[in-house]
Design an enzyme around this catalytic site. Structure first.
Site, PDB file in Angstrom:
ATOM      1  N   ALA A  25      -2.407  -6.023  -4.621  1.00 12.54           N
ATOM      2  CA  ALA A  25      -2.242  -7.487  -4.931  1.00 12.54           C
ATOM      3  C   ALA A  25      -2.605  -7.718  -6.213  1.00 12.54           C
ATOM      4  O   ALA A  25      -2.676  -8.828  -7.229  1.00 12.54           O
ATOM      5  CB  ALA A  25      -3.743  -8.504  -4.004  1.00 12.54           C
ATOM      6  N   ASN A  26      -2.616  -6.808  -6.721  1.00 10.14           N
ATOM      7  CA  ASN A  26      -2.598  -6.577  -9.092  1.00 10.14           C
ATOM      8  C   ASN A  26      -1.098  -7.265  -9.144  1.00 10.14           C
ATOM      9  O   ASN A  26      -1.204  -6.842 -10.382  1.00 10.14           O
ATOM     10  CB  ASN A  26      -2.563  -4.946  -8.697  1.00 10.14           C
ATOM     11  CG  ASN A  26      -1.843  -3.787  -8.390  1.00 10.14           C
ATOM     12  OD1 ASN A  26      -1.817  -3.817  -7.790  1.00 10.14           O
ATOM     13  ND2 ASN A  26      -1.087  -3.323  -9.480  1.00 10.14           N
TER      14      ASN A  26
ATOM     15  N   TYR B  67      11.955   6.518   1.814  1.00  6.89           N
ATOM     16  CA  TYR B  67      11.010   5.351   1.906  1.00  6.89           C
ATOM     17  C   TYR B  67      12.488   4.211   3.230  1.00  6.89           C
ATOM     18  O   TYR B  67      11.381   3.306   3.751  1.00  6.89           O
ATOM     19  CB  TYR B  67      11.832   4.105   0.910  1.00  6.89           C
ATOM     20  CG  TYR B  67      11.629   2.763   0.081  1.00  6.89           C
ATOM     21  CD1 TYR B  67      10.443   2.865   0.274  1.00  6.89           C
ATOM     22  CD2 TYR B  67      12.375   2.207   0.564  1.00  6.89           C
ATOM     23  CE1 TYR B  67      10.124   1.532   0.099  1.00  6.89           C
ATOM     24  CE2 TYR B  67      11.847   0.460   0.568  1.00  6.89           C
ATOM     25  CZ  TYR B  67      10.698  -0.054   0.038  1.00  6.89           C
ATOM     26  OH  TYR B  67      10.354  -1.047   0.168  1.00  6.89           O
TER      27      TYR B  67
END
Length: 289
Positions: free
Chosen positions: A22-23, A163
């Site tokens: 959440a940065n 990915y």
């Protein structure tokens, strides 16, 4: 958000959310929206300086805690300090990295995006009261589950394939977790989401020609800003939606939340069982469901 998801979230007063990564980007927008609706939010992040800046903009309802999903020791330390809470959002992720290893020797993308979140969810599950949201991606459409080689030890490494594998693993894990929760009679729901084509810090960092396509997409506004890309996860976290359902933008790349399609592999019980067993073996974490 039941019929107009852009109009705002239901009241979250008295509820607590834990949001990984959440940065910045989607995670920061999810935290901001949840806090604006009244929730207390924990920003579980590796980069504490950036997380503190986000928390400062949110205000007193936000707290920061260190979590490095690429280190199972950090995952266990974080989980040990968490009190019972309502919503877990497994949002953090890395994309299209060169071949790297986590602290535990896992391929970095599978280790961070799936195995770290698998371990975190298992450790926190006894303290989750209502909802687990697992963020997948459109990249799950090109992924494959190599349960006997999750960490690319026998295959020639390809960063984009890795990915895609990790994001399909998110989807398979979420669908199987939902099944196990229902089977055990748990009131907790596991719901999946993807952000469509959203401009975040992950884009344009792969050091491959795909970066140019992403930059062109951003210039042409093919995608959407992070605040819009966060809506499917926010909807999955707060709306009365079925356990195991998958949500994304209604126009696939962008738009408001609607039911999304996922790979058939996510409903193949053999694939689910093999991924679950491999994930337990690699992380040493088992689930009480």
């Amino acid at each position: 958000m039941s019929d107009r998801p852009t109009a705002g979230l239901p009241d979250q007063s008295g509820r607590t959310w834990v949001i990984t990564g959440a940065n910045s980007g989607l995670g920061a927008e999810i935290a901001r929206a949840a806090a604006a609706a009244g929730a207390d939010v924990t920003l579980a992040c590796r980069n504490l300086d950036k997380a503190e800046r986000v928390a400062g903009r949110i205000g007193a309802s936000a707290r920061v805690a260190h979590l490095d999903l690429a280190d199972l020791g950090s995952v266990r330390d974080f989980a040990a300090g968490v009190e019972p809470f309502d919503v877990l959002v497994n949002n953090a992720g890395v994309m299209a990295l060169p071949h790297r290893r986590t602290a535990d020797g896992f391929e970095m993308q599978m280790g961070t995006n799936h195995l770290g979140h698998f371990a975190l969810t298992g450790l926190l599950l006894p303290r989750v009261r209502e909802r687990i949201v697992i963020m997948s991606s459109l990249a799950q459409n090109w992924g494959r589950i190599h349960a006997d080689d999750l960490n690319w030890e026998r295959r020639r490494y390809n960063r984009w394939a890795a990915y895609g594998d990790s994001k399909l693993a998110n989807t398979v894990f979420g669908r199987e977790l939902a099944r196990r929760l229902t089977q055990s009679g748990s009131p907790v729901r596991a719901v999946l989401a993807h952000p469509g084509y959203t401009s975040t810090g992950l884009m344009g960092q792969s050091e491959t020609p795909v970066d140019y396509l992403m930059k062109a997409g951003a210039m042409l506004r093919v995608g959407q800003p992070a605040a819009q890309g966060a809506l499917p996860a926010l909807f999955a976290a707060t709306a009365d939606v079925p356990n195991g359902s998958y949500w994304g933008p209604n126009r696939v790349l962008r738009g408001t939340p609607s039911r999304a399609r996922y790979r058939a592999a996510a409903d193949d019980q053999r694939v689910r069982d093999r991924l679950w067993s491999a994930s337990e073996e690699l992380t040493g974490v088992t689930f009480d469901v």
